[in-house]
Scaffold this motif. Structure first.
Motif, PDB file in Angstrom:
ATOM      1  N   ARG A 114     -23.299  44.040  26.377  1.00  0.00           N
ATOM      2  CA  ARG A 114     -23.626  42.177  26.246  1.00  0.00           C
ATOM      3  C   ARG A 114     -23.874  41.895  27.732  1.00  0.00           C
ATOM      4  NH1 ARG A 114     -20.058  37.851  23.084  1.00  0.00           N
ATOM      5  NH2 ARG A 114     -21.135  36.048  24.075  1.00  0.00           N
ATOM      6  N   ILE A 115     -25.198  41.406  27.865  1.00  0.00           N
ATOM      7  CA  ILE A 115     -25.657  40.749  29.102  1.00  0.00           C
ATOM      8  C   ILE A 115     -26.023  39.349  29.155  1.00  0.00           C
ATOM      9  CG2 ILE A 115     -26.524  43.208  29.575  1.00  0.00           C
ATOM     10  CD1 ILE A 115     -29.407  41.834  28.708  1.00  0.00           C
ATOM     11  N   GLU A 116     -26.029  38.927  30.246  1.00  0.00           N
ATOM     12  CA  GLU A 116     -26.492  37.403  30.452  1.00  0.00           C
ATOM     13  C   GLU A 116     -27.806  37.045  29.877  1.00  0.00           C
ATOM     14  OE1 GLU A 116     -25.990  36.348  34.781  1.00  0.00           O
ATOM     15  OE2 GLU A 116     -25.339  38.278  34.744  1.00  0.00           O
ATOM     16  N   PRO A 117     -27.912  36.092  29.125  1.00  0.00           N
ATOM     17  CA  PRO A 117     -29.489  35.933  28.760  1.00  0.00           C
ATOM     18  C   PRO A 117     -30.071  35.208  29.886  1.00  0.00           C
ATOM     19  CG  PRO A 117     -27.725  34.771  27.336  1.00  0.00           C
ATOM     20  CD  PRO A 117     -26.854  35.481  28.629  1.00  0.00           C
ATOM     21  N   GLY A 118     -31.451  35.579  29.818  1.00  0.00           N
ATOM     22  CA  GLY A 118     -32.523  35.196  30.755  1.00  0.00           C
ATOM     23  C   GLY A 118     -32.667  36.488  31.662  1.00  0.00           C
ATOM     24  N   LYS A 119     -31.560  37.254  31.828  1.00  0.00           N
ATOM     25  CA  LYS A 119     -32.147  38.563  32.910  1.00  0.00           C
ATOM     26  C   LYS A 119     -32.039  39.723  32.161  1.00  0.00           C
ATOM     27  CE  LYS A 119     -29.312  36.336  36.606  1.00  0.00           C
ATOM     28  NZ  LYS A 119     -28.481  36.560  37.535  1.00  0.00           N
ATOM     29  N   GLU A 120     -32.707  39.827  30.925  1.00  0.00           N
ATOM     30  CA  GLU A 120     -32.659  40.786  29.955  1.00  0.00           C
ATOM     31  C   GLU A 120     -33.638  42.132  30.697  1.00  0.00           C
ATOM     32  OE1 GLU A 120     -31.869  37.457  27.326  1.00  0.00           O
ATOM     33  OE2 GLU A 120     -33.512  37.863  28.902  1.00  0.00           O
ATOM     34  N   THR A 147     -31.902  43.409  33.930  1.00  0.00           N
ATOM     35  CA  THR A 147     -30.725  44.178  33.795  1.00  0.00           C
ATOM     36  C   THR A 147     -31.261  45.530  33.079  1.00  0.00           C
ATOM     37  OG1 THR A 147     -29.459  42.329  33.464  1.00  0.00           O
ATOM     38  CG2 THR A 147     -28.583  44.340  32.933  1.00  0.00           C
ATOM     39  N   LEU A 148     -32.101  45.642  32.297  1.00  0.00           N
ATOM     40  CA  LEU A 148     -32.682  46.732  31.701  1.00  0.00           C
ATOM     41  C   LEU A 148     -33.452  47.766  32.521  1.00  0.00           C
ATOM     42  CD1 LEU A 148     -33.267  48.397  28.945  1.00  0.00           C
ATOM     43  CD2 LEU A 148     -35.341  47.185  28.625  1.00  0.00           C
ATOM     44  N   GLY A 149     -34.177  47.124  33.513  1.00  0.00           N
ATOM     45  CA  GLY A 149     -34.697  48.186  34.274  1.00  0.00           C
ATOM     46  C   GLY A 149     -33.595  48.692  35.241  1.00  0.00           C
ATOM     47  N   LYS A 150     -32.642  47.827  35.622  1.00  0.00           N
ATOM     48  CA  LYS A 150     -31.722  48.488  36.346  1.00  0.00           C
ATOM     49  C   LYS A 150     -30.780  49.495  35.887  1.00  0.00           C
ATOM     50  CE  LYS A 150     -28.809  48.877  39.954  1.00  0.00           C
ATOM     51  NZ  LYS A 150     -29.249  49.455  41.199  1.00  0.00           N
ATOM     52  N   MET A 151     -30.796  49.495  34.658  1.00  0.00           N
ATOM     53  CA  MET A 151     -29.774  50.278  33.894  1.00  0.00           C
ATOM     54  C   MET A 151     -30.607  51.606  33.589  1.00  0.00           C
ATOM     55  SD  MET A 151     -27.640  47.997  31.144  1.00  0.00           S
ATOM     56  CE  MET A 151     -26.013  47.321  31.448  1.00  0.00           C
TER      57      MET A 151
END
Length: 108
Positions: free
Chosen positions: A75-81, A84-88
């Motif tokens: 579960r991640i922050e809306p608007g930073k998808e 966050t995906l790139g980092k992961m």
């Protein structure tokens, strides 16, 4: 989705996961095919778990034994998808890992 704080592995499938997602939240779901593979996205040696702890993201491990798949639901922050995906992705998932991105408010 009420993501477990103790991070036990839940035995379920992708359809179950999709039914658990809260519409007001965003999620990244990593899927990994275990058939014929030794690596696992559940391995605590992956740097992604340190990142999840640092960011205080809730997550759940799900295993579908009938299809030889495992899932990591985050579960991640809306608007930073995308950010966050790139980092992961850069944190060392096996090359065969597939991801699904569910945005807050999406009906899909």
């Amino acid at each position: 989705m009420n993501l477990e704080s103790q991070h036990n592995i839940v035995n379920a499938d992708l359809e179950w996961i999709k039914g658990q997602l809260a519409p007001e939240a965003s999620y990244i779901v990593f899927e990994h095919n275990l058939q014929g593979r030794k690596d696992s996205i559940f391995s605590k040696s992956l740097r992604v778990y340190d990142y999840l702890e640092q960011k205080k993201y809730s997550w759940q491990q799900v295993k579908d034994g009938s299809l030889f798949r495992e899932y990591l639901v985050i579960r991640i922050e809306p608007g930073k998808e995308e950010e966050t995906l790139g980092k992961m992705i850069s944190l060392g998932f096996p090359k065969s890992t597939v991801y699904y991105l569910y945005r807050a408010g999406d009906e899909s």
